[in-house]
Design an enzyme around this catalytic site. Structure first.
Site, PDB file in Angstrom:
ATOM      1  N   ARG A  71       1.253-129.018 -64.066  1.00 15.98           N
ATOM      2  CA  ARG A  71       1.945-127.732 -64.050  1.00 15.98           C
ATOM      3  C   ARG A  71       0.990-126.543 -64.041  1.00 15.98           C
ATOM      4  NH1 ARG A  71       5.994-127.171 -61.738  1.00 15.98           N
ATOM      5  NH2 ARG A  71       4.734-125.607 -60.679  1.00 15.98           N
ATOM      6  N   LYS A  73      -2.263-103.718 -60.852  1.00 13.75           N
ATOM      7  CA  LYS A  73      -0.906-104.187 -61.132  1.00 13.75           C
ATOM      8  C   LYS A  73      -0.884-105.711 -61.033  1.00 13.75           C
ATOM      9  CE  LYS A  73       1.048 -99.881 -59.357  1.00 13.75           C
ATOM     10  NZ  LYS A  73       1.870 -99.248 -58.302  1.00 13.75           N
ATOM     11  N   LYS A  75      -6.888 -90.121 -62.140  1.00 11.31           N
ATOM     12  CA  LYS A  75      -5.537 -90.048 -61.595  1.00 11.31           C
ATOM     13  C   LYS A  75      -4.844 -88.779 -62.091  1.00 11.31           C
ATOM     14  CE  LYS A  75      -3.455 -93.520 -60.190  1.00 11.31           C
ATOM     15  NZ  LYS A  75      -2.532 -94.689 -60.031  1.00 11.31           N
ATOM     16  N   GLU A  80      -7.596 -88.712 -57.515  1.00 14.93           N
ATOM     17  CA  GLU A  80      -6.298 -88.675 -56.839  1.00 14.93           C
ATOM     18  C   GLU A  80      -5.859 -87.234 -56.635  1.00 14.93           C
ATOM     19  OE1 GLU A  80      -2.895 -91.368 -58.145  1.00 14.93           O
ATOM     20  OE2 GLU A  80      -2.218 -89.425 -58.915  1.00 14.93           O
ATOM     21  N   ASP A 140      -2.292 -89.425 -52.600  1.00 12.28           N
ATOM     22  CA  ASP A 140      -1.170 -90.081 -53.266  1.00 12.28           C
ATOM     23  C   ASP A 140       0.167 -89.588 -52.737  1.00 12.28           C
ATOM     24  OD1 ASP A 140      -0.021 -91.802 -55.277  1.00 12.28           O
ATOM     25  OD2 ASP A 140       0.510 -89.985 -56.361  1.00 12.28           O
TER      26      ASP A 140
END
Length: 282
Positions: free
Chosen positions: A99, A134, A166, A199, A221
């Site tokens: 697994r 992410k 950012k 950004e 962005d």
């Protein structure tokens, strides 16, 4: 800081602890300890294979006597019905590693397959596909490896290997100039040599960055395709450019044709489907 190998080893140990606990009682109750056998990894849909090398580590960590014969290597295109590898040894070990090996390989192969689709979508342009942070907690190193196997580029591994200013960093710093100044002061104080990306959300911020200078890459962005083309012309190769935010498989080619150096795609890791495969006795 832990190395990639050390992080992988920790993930494997934690994953076995999570799955097996105080024992795989199903296997232990019906399979003799000295029973020997073979299992084969069967591919059940077309894609890009990734995770073979990690799978070998999984087998070795649990039972160093397991023998792995690899027929298809990481990065290869696979078709439904292909046999990627055969593993021989104690049946108890084959069942208890199945697994975890499948979870890793299906996830990594799904990411590599998705990445490869995006890379092929950009063929003929100079734009490269980037991943993001992410990722699945604990699996980032494996997922980043899978992106590279699929032909993509790692944006950064974590918060430690690049500066990315950012919108929140800019806003909490009191503006673009403050953010850039504080960044350079910090790097000098700490003796660090890291690339700096910032950004921007509109043309006003873009011009502020260009006037201030001191960055290596500008992230555009949530710019439209038309605004991206205009921004690339304004930047005029002074620094690297990256498009980000809401870019899909259908629109990524349009952004690439604007001349950006990179396009970051969170979907490579945050919502990918695993590549179907199974590990069966043979």
């Amino acid at each position: 800081m832990l190395t990639v190998d050390e992080l992988e080893d920790r993930l494997i140990d934690l994953s076995f602890a999570e799955d097996i606990g105080d024992g795989d009682h199903t296997t232990l109750c019906c399979i003799p300890a000295d029973a020997m056998g073979k299992s084969q990894l069967i591919i059940k849909e077309d894609g890009i294979l990734a995770g073979i090398e990690v799978a070998k580590k999984v087998f070795a960590a649990f039972d160093p006597e397991l023998q792995v014969e690899v027929f298809i290597h990481d990065g290869a295109e696979v078709k439904k019905g292909d046999v990627a590898m055969v593993v021989s040894g104690r049946v108890q070990s084959l069942l208890q590693t199945e697994r975890l090996m499948l979870n890793i390989m299906q996830r990594m192969s799904g990411i590599a397959t998705m990445t490869n689709r995006y890379v092929k979508r950009l063929e003929g342009t100079s734009t490269r596909v980037l991943d993001t942070r992410k990722t699945t907690p604990g699996m980032r190193m494996l997922e980043k490896q899978a992106v590279k196997i699929g032909g993509g580029v790692n944006h950064r591994i974590g918060l430690f290997d690049m500066i990315l200013l950012k919108d929140n960093h800019v806003d909490f710093s009191g503006g673009i100039e403050n953010a850039i100044d504080r960044c350079h002061a910090y790097l000098k104080e700490k003796g660090l040599d890291l690339k700096i990306e910032i950004e921007v959300r509109n043309f006003k911020e873009l011009q502020q960055v260009l006037d201030k200078g001191g960055v290596d890459r500008i992230m555009l962005d949530n710019f439209s395709v038309e605004d991206t083309r205009k921004a690339v012309e304004i930047i005029d190769h002074k620094v690297e450019t990256e498009s980000s935010g809401g870019i899909t498989f259908d629109t990524i080619r349009d952004y690439a044709e604007c001349g950006v150096d990179f396009i970051s795609v969170g979907a490579l890791t945050h919502s990918v489907k695993g590549l179907d495969m199974s590990f069966k006795a043979c």
